[in-house]
Motif scaffolding. Sequence first.
Motif, PDB file in Angstrom:
ATOM      1  N   GLU A   1       0.752  -1.323  -0.260  1.00 18.52           N
ATOM      2  CA  GLU A   1       0.138   0.410  -0.057  1.00 18.52           C
ATOM      3  C   GLU A   1       1.135   1.040   0.066  1.00 18.52           C
ATOM      4  O   GLU A   1       2.142   1.220   0.546  1.00 18.52           O
ATOM      5  N   VAL A   2       0.579   2.407  -1.005  1.00 19.37           N
ATOM      6  CA  VAL A   2       0.993   3.841  -0.509  1.00 19.37           C
ATOM      7  C   VAL A   2       0.840   4.367   0.720  1.00 19.37           C
ATOM      8  O   VAL A   2       0.181   4.497   1.497  1.00 19.37           O
ATOM      9  N   SER A   3       2.043   4.330   1.300  1.00 20.86           N
ATOM     10  CA  SER A   3       2.172   4.739   2.972  1.00 20.86           C
ATOM     11  C   SER A   3       2.573   5.744   2.820  1.00 20.86           C
ATOM     12  O   SER A   3       2.158   7.038   4.668  1.00 20.86           O
TER      13      SER A   3
ATOM     14  N   ARG B   1       7.255  11.601  -4.825  1.00 20.76           N
ATOM     15  CA  ARG B   1       7.254  10.761  -5.188  1.00 20.76           C
ATOM     16  C   ARG B   1       6.692  10.317  -3.914  1.00 20.76           C
ATOM     17  O   ARG B   1       6.453  10.341  -3.195  1.00 20.76           O
ATOM     18  N   VAL B   2       6.820   8.940  -3.826  1.00 19.21           N
ATOM     19  CA  VAL B   2       5.662   7.225  -2.841  1.00 19.21           C
ATOM     20  C   VAL B   2       6.617   6.849  -2.563  1.00 19.21           C
ATOM     21  O   VAL B   2       7.888   6.412  -3.223  1.00 19.21           O
ATOM     22  N   GLU B   3       6.074   6.451  -0.789  1.00 14.19           N
ATOM     23  CA  GLU B   3       6.577   5.246  -0.168  1.00 14.19           C
ATOM     24  C   GLU B   3       5.970   4.188  -0.418  1.00 14.19           C
ATOM     25  O   GLU B   3       4.342   4.774  -0.260  1.00 14.19           O
ATOM     26  N   ILE B   4       6.428   3.385  -0.836  1.00 15.53           N
ATOM     27  CA  ILE B   4       5.093   1.971  -0.397  1.00 15.53           C
ATOM     28  C   ILE B   4       5.776   0.988  -0.019  1.00 15.53           C
ATOM     29  O   ILE B   4       6.769   0.902   0.221  1.00 15.53           O
ATOM     30  N   ARG B   5       4.498   0.658   1.329  1.00 14.83           N
ATOM     31  CA  ARG B   5       5.013  -0.031   2.265  1.00 14.83           C
ATOM     32  C   ARG B   5       4.029  -1.738   2.280  1.00 14.83           C
ATOM     33  O   ARG B   5       3.507  -1.873   1.688  1.00 14.83           O
ATOM     34  N   HIS B   6       5.302  -2.832   2.681  1.00 18.86           N
ATOM     35  CA  HIS B   6       4.950  -4.144   1.796  1.00 18.86           C
ATOM     36  C   HIS B   6       4.116  -4.467   3.471  1.00 18.86           C
ATOM     37  O   HIS B   6       4.709  -4.259   4.397  1.00 18.86           O
ATOM     38  N   ARG B   7       2.924  -5.217   2.987  1.00 23.44           N
ATOM     39  CA  ARG B   7       1.600  -5.196   4.156  1.00 23.44           C
ATOM     40  C   ARG B   7       2.049  -6.061   5.513  1.00 23.44           C
ATOM     41  O   ARG B   7       2.350  -6.028   6.427  1.00 23.44           O
ATOM     42  N   THR B   8       3.177  -7.234   4.804  1.00 22.16           N
ATOM     43  CA  THR B   8       3.494  -8.421   5.513  1.00 22.16           C
ATOM     44  C   THR B   8       4.661  -8.414   6.297  1.00 22.16           C
ATOM     45  O   THR B   8       4.849  -8.307   7.344  1.00 22.16           O
ATOM     46  N   THR B   9       6.000  -7.984   4.955  1.00 27.40           N
ATOM     47  CA  THR B   9       7.175  -8.028   6.139  1.00 27.40           C
ATOM     48  C   THR B   9       7.589  -6.671   6.587  1.00 27.40           C
ATOM     49  O   THR B   9       8.173  -6.759   7.294  1.00 27.40           O
ATOM     50  N   GLY B  10       6.816  -5.374   6.088  1.00 26.77           N
ATOM     51  CA  GLY B  10       6.871  -3.867   6.482  1.00 26.77           C
ATOM     52  C   GLY B  10       7.840  -3.501   5.580  1.00 26.77           C
ATOM     53  O   GLY B  10       7.908  -1.878   5.552  1.00 26.77           O
ATOM     54  N   GLU B  11       8.362  -3.918   4.748  1.00 29.37           N
ATOM     55  CA  GLU B  11       9.781  -3.338   4.015  1.00 29.37           C
ATOM     56  C   GLU B  11       8.867  -2.223   3.227  1.00 29.37           C
ATOM     57  O   GLU B  11       7.573  -2.301   2.570  1.00 29.37           O
TER      58      GLU B  11
END
Length: 341
Positions: free
Chosen positions: A222-224, A234-244
């Motif tokens: 998701e876009v965090s 720019r956009v920051e994207i966060r993986h919902r499981t790993t948090g990366e």
Amino acid sequence: MSVPTDAPTSADAATPTLDTDILIIGAGPAGLYGAYYAGFRGLSVTVMDVLPQCGGQISAMYPEKPIFDIAGYQAVRGRDLVDSLVAQAEPYGPRYLLGHRATELTHGPDGLPVVRSDRGTVVRAGAVVITGGVGTFTPRTLPAGEEFLGRGQVYFVPDPSDHADQDVVIVGGGDSAFDWADTLAPLARSVRLVHRTARFRAHAATVEKVRNLGVEIITDSEVSALHGNERLERVEIRHRTTGETRTLPADTVVAALGFLADLGPIKDWGLTLNARKIAVDTRMATNLPRVFAAGDITDYPGKVRLIAVGFGEAATAVNNAATVIDPEAALFPGHSTDKEN
């Protein structure tokens, strides 16, 4: 989407109340055809819609998709249909109040309907025709970065060429998200699609087409956050499981998360409603004097919700409204082929 750029979007400061023969609430296909037909009958017409462009659900959800059930077309792209309807009405000079939500309907001492918008514009009409489709569209918001709305974050893509040579991030997993990806991929510098799961609501063939265009599809993410100065950068994207997290360049973020449809203030106007639809008779008249309705927002026994049906209902509503505005007027004005060019 082509719209009349010279159409006023608010009442002139010196004219707090606008007068019109027919006020059409809703600038979708039925409303636009009603604008043409009112002009054809020699009536002045004003069209009000909460969206910033004409086209209603077509513009909001599927402007690039072909529509196959419009009479006279083997197939017509949604955007082209709306452009043609706007062009058809244009010779009669309809006034457009786009970006105006109709909030209040009353009747003046003379019995004429008076509609107020959320921007303070007041319209007094000989008759009102409500063509609001499924009601007011409210986009589902992107949780991160609402402060960039209008400065890089958008809900609609009225003109894909505006995004030529840009980095575009599309958020969503439905048909609209993949349609925008399909449309923008040949134009933009880069297109990435971000979805919170690996399952998509979009048609499988469209998903596969977008993959084959080389669009990067980022799942379970998701876009965090959105970042930039005057405009989005720019956009920051966060993986919902790993948090990366990862940061991507972005001139535009298209939040294609769907829309909430609701009758909004219309439900408080005293109209007879059937399951959130406006009840009408064979004249397309509602229970309120001088108020008619047409298109998907209406309900009556045997109702079929098609754009083609809405066109006929709009013509019926306008013709019957014309006889209310002027009791001497004929219900049937004659065929268009009888008119001089």
